[in-house]
Design a protein around this motif. Sequence first.
Motif, PDB file in Angstrom:
ATOM      1  N   LEU A 254     -15.859  10.462  31.445  1.00  0.00           N
ATOM      2  CA  LEU A 254     -16.067  10.010  32.814  1.00  0.00           C
ATOM      3  C   LEU A 254     -15.884  11.176  33.771  1.00  0.00           C
ATOM      4  O   LEU A 254     -14.883  11.904  33.693  1.00  0.00           O
ATOM      5  CB  LEU A 254     -15.070   8.901  33.158  1.00  0.00           C
ATOM      6  N   VAL A 255     -16.843  11.356  34.691  1.00  0.00           N
ATOM      7  CA  VAL A 255     -16.779  12.463  35.650  1.00  0.00           C
ATOM      8  C   VAL A 255     -16.867  11.948  37.085  1.00  0.00           C
ATOM      9  O   VAL A 255     -17.248  12.683  37.992  1.00  0.00           O
ATOM     10  CB  VAL A 255     -17.903  13.498  35.385  1.00  0.00           C
ATOM     11  N   ASP A 256     -16.505  10.675  37.286  1.00  0.00           N
ATOM     12  CA  ASP A 256     -16.661  10.082  38.610  1.00  0.00           C
ATOM     13  C   ASP A 256     -15.426  10.218  39.489  1.00  0.00           C
ATOM     14  O   ASP A 256     -15.353   9.609  40.559  1.00  0.00           O
ATOM     15  CB  ASP A 256     -17.044   8.601  38.491  1.00  0.00           C
ATOM     16  N   GLY A 257     -14.456  11.018  39.056  1.00  0.00           N
ATOM     17  CA  GLY A 257     -13.262  11.261  39.862  1.00  0.00           C
ATOM     18  C   GLY A 257     -13.036  12.732  40.067  1.00  0.00           C
ATOM     19  O   GLY A 257     -13.969  13.536  40.031  1.00  0.00           O
ATOM     20  N   ASP A 258     -11.765  13.104  40.242  1.00  0.00           N
ATOM     21  CA  ASP A 258     -11.446  14.511  40.452  1.00  0.00           C
ATOM     22  C   ASP A 258     -11.060  15.219  39.154  1.00  0.00           C
ATOM     23  O   ASP A 258     -10.742  16.401  39.146  1.00  0.00           O
ATOM     24  CB  ASP A 258     -10.328  14.656  41.487  1.00  0.00           C
ATOM     25  N   ARG A 259     -11.083  14.484  38.011  1.00  0.00           N
ATOM     26  CA  ARG A 259     -10.826  15.082  36.697  1.00  0.00           C
ATOM     27  C   ARG A 259     -11.565  14.257  35.653  1.00  0.00           C
ATOM     28  O   ARG A 259     -11.868  13.075  35.865  1.00  0.00           O
ATOM     29  CB  ARG A 259      -9.327  15.115  36.378  1.00  0.00           C
ATOM     30  N   VAL A 260     -11.868  14.887  34.517  1.00  0.00           N
ATOM     31  CA  VAL A 260     -12.559  14.160  33.451  1.00  0.00           C
ATOM     32  C   VAL A 260     -11.591  13.206  32.760  1.00  0.00           C
ATOM     33  O   VAL A 260     -10.392  13.489  32.640  1.00  0.00           O
ATOM     34  CB  VAL A 260     -13.179  15.127  32.419  1.00  0.00           C
ATOM     35  N   ARG A 261     -12.111  12.060  32.314  1.00  0.00           N
ATOM     36  CA  ARG A 261     -11.291  11.050  31.665  1.00  0.00           C
ATOM     37  C   ARG A 261     -12.030  10.458  30.468  1.00  0.00           C
ATOM     38  O   ARG A 261     -13.263  10.425  30.438  1.00  0.00           O
ATOM     39  CB  ARG A 261     -10.960   9.920  32.651  1.00  0.00           C
ATOM     40  N   LEU A 262     -11.261   9.973  29.492  1.00  0.00           N
ATOM     41  CA  LEU A 262     -11.847   9.276  28.356  1.00  0.00           C
ATOM     42  C   LEU A 262     -12.164   7.835  28.749  1.00  0.00           C
ATOM     43  O   LEU A 262     -11.294   7.140  29.281  1.00  0.00           O
ATOM     44  CB  LEU A 262     -10.877   9.263  27.169  1.00  0.00           C
ATOM     45  N   PRO A 263     -13.368   7.357  28.477  1.00  0.00           N
ATOM     46  CA  PRO A 263     -13.673   5.952  28.762  1.00  0.00           C
ATOM     47  C   PRO A 263     -12.804   5.014  27.923  1.00  0.00           C
ATOM     48  O   PRO A 263     -12.355   5.377  26.826  1.00  0.00           O
ATOM     49  CB  PRO A 263     -15.147   5.820  28.382  1.00  0.00           C
ATOM     50  N   ARG A 264     -12.622   3.820  28.432  1.00  0.00           N
ATOM     51  CA  ARG A 264     -11.768   2.848  27.753  1.00  0.00           C
ATOM     52  C   ARG A 264     -12.280   2.524  26.352  1.00  0.00           C
ATOM     53  O   ARG A 264     -11.502   2.388  25.404  1.00  0.00           O
ATOM     54  CB  ARG A 264     -11.680   1.577  28.593  1.00  0.00           C
TER      55      ARG A 264
END
Length: 340
Positions: A254-264
């Motif tokens: 996920l790149v929709d914030g201020d840092r990358v995240r793993l999707p649920r």
Amino acid sequence: MLTLAHLAHQTGAPYIYLREIVQRVRDPYAEFSRPKREPGKARVIAAPDGVLMDVQRWLLAGLFGRIQPHRASYAYQQGRSAVQCAQRHLGASWLLKFDLHDFFHSIDERAVQALVREAGYNRLVSFEIARVCTRLPGGNTVPYTRSAYQGIPTYRTGTLGFLPQGAPTSGAIANLIARTLDDSLVAIADRYDMTYTRYADDMTLSTSRNLDRSVLTRCVAEISATVARTRFRLHRKKTRIVPPGARKIVLGLLVDGDRVRLPRHTRRRLEDHIRGTTSFGLTAHVAHAGYSSLQGFVNHIDGLLSYARGVDAAWADQLKAQWEDAMAAEGLPGLERHAW
């Protein structure tokens, strides 16, 4: 490297072994499948045997790894990762996503030979290196009629070899051959004030500007036409225009914030696999999950954990400890399974 015999001397591989690979009468690869990110999909991995693996690693370190790939390319390079690639698109309002169809198989031995020639090797040695780094479709080793190299009759075959996915050299070679495509797509991205990256066969363009969909549609058409002029082909069903407000995922992150995240769903899938292995045993869980290879499944989980650690180290380390306990119970601690 001056001759094929010189390569044998430098790497310790038997000369006749290398000669038979170049002649296409030896196919020292083992095939297994590895799951793709899409449920139910798998890719075929062709892993060279230990001798060829060492030779290809030598060529990677001494030849292909010394040539600089394009700055927009992030895969198969030390110091670069999928996380870094995805970070280039943080905060994007629009995403354009493309996938190259049969990325490695699109690159045949003639393209590899031309690449080696550009590096300064003579025609024969370039041809032999290209053969050592490629494989015939389906592992076909039947000698043939059409001449690929006129000077040596035993080098004639009827089919061009391609890059096998699983060889140490394939990623670096593919990156280098894709440099012209990367240059063209960077030029398009610059015209639209966008950011372009490529991670193997995954290409992404993004912008934080408020553009009309018609502008993005025109950009997609330009990209499609540009790729069509190269050896590569777009996977049409995987071309996506992701608008503002939609979930933004690049390389599974996920790149929709201020840092990358793993999707649920990625977290849940990894947790379920490790829980299933712990509860029911490796063999039973692999069969239940529909994987065709124990080795492929274990390598897949090891890779996912390494990938996840670059995004969320605390969560991944906790899960990795559970995975290592499960593997130890199976008699497959780290060093043993990595030597498969």
